[in-house]
Scaffold this active site. Structure first.
Site: not given
Ligand code: PGA
Length: 249
Positions: A10-12, A92, A94, A162, A168, A207, A228-229
């Site tokens: 997920n590149w956000k 998600h 967020e 998640e 993150g 993470s 994500g990251g």
């Molecule tokens: P992260 O994000 O791997 O940067 O913790 C995961 C996500 O939000 O899908």
């Protein structure tokens, strides 16, 4: 049941066309590990170009619940299919936080995604306060009951667990907590969907990185990872694909 693992990035809100070089660097690892399904969910602006690369499945990070209409700035599921997407993340944390999306909203988006032919990745997860209060399983069970369409088929649905506090932050739950939650999610999915619930893939997200991927992906009912990251750079993402292959062997 051993399900084919899915590793989805997920590149956000990150990446311009230059970032497609990372996708090109991920593609050989995806081809070399056919036991693992690999997907990247870039920003909307890169979906068509990413899909044209062809080697890695492409997903969106959200979709609207309606197929078209007067919704300025929104993107519908049929538009994502038109652009070449095969999946869509919905719900998600967020978006649940920033855009006040409810379980009912997420359910409608998942329905729209599936109706358009996309695989919906429905995200659930507790906050740190909820975990500290001993409510994690109850919170996630309620999110599932509200967010998962009751007639979903296993091929069109993925669930991503998640924990909000792990996203993150570099922090992950204890492996025993991941095992407990994934077993609980499996039970809820079977209760909601019957036999189909046994075949829905349940991803862990929050993470995930090269150093913890094998341990997390080896847990029962962890059928992949939402990353994500560590999905932004091929050098970080490829070892996670390889860990998934190792955990599948
Ligand atoms: P992260 O994000 O791997 O940067 O913790 C995961 C996500 O939000 O899908």
């Amino acid at each position: 049941m051993a399900l084919k693992k899915l590793v989805a990035g997920n590149w956000k809100m990150n990446g311009s066309h230059a970032a497609l070089a990372e996708l090109d660097a991920i593609a050989p690892a995806a081809r070399a590990n056919p036991a693992v399904e690999v997907a990247i969910c870039p920003p909307y602006t890169l979906i068509a170009a990413a899909a044209r690369r062809g080697d890695v499945a492409v997903g969106a990070q959200d979709c609207h619940a309606a197929p078209s209409g007067a919704h300025t700035g929104c993107i519908s599921a049929p538009m994502l299919v038109d652009a070449g997407a095969a999946l869509a993340i919905v719900g998600h944390s967020e978006r649940r936080q920033d855009n006040h999306e409810t379980d009912a909203d997420v359910n409608a988006k998942a329905r729209a995604a599936m109706a358009a032919g996309l695989t919906a990745i429905v995200c659930v997860g507790e906050t740190e306060a909820q975990r500290d209060a001993g409510e994690a399983v109850a919170v996630v069970s309620a999110q599932l009951a509200g967010s998962v369409p009751g007639d979903a088929s296993a091929s069109a649905l993925v669930v991503a667990y998640e924990p909000v506090w792990a996203i993150g932050t570099g922090r992950t739950p204890a492996v025993s907590d991941v095992a407990e939650m994934h077993a609980a999610i499996r039970g809820r999915l079977v209760a909601l969907l019957g036999g189909e619930g046994a075949a829905v893939r349940i991803l862990y997200g929050g993470s995930v990185k090269a150093s913890n991927a094998l341990e997390l992906l080896s847990v029962a009912d962890v059928d992949g990872a939402l990353v994500g990251g560590a999905s932004l750079k091929a050098a970080d993402f490829v070892p996670i694909i390889e860990a998934a292959a190792q955990a599948s062997a």
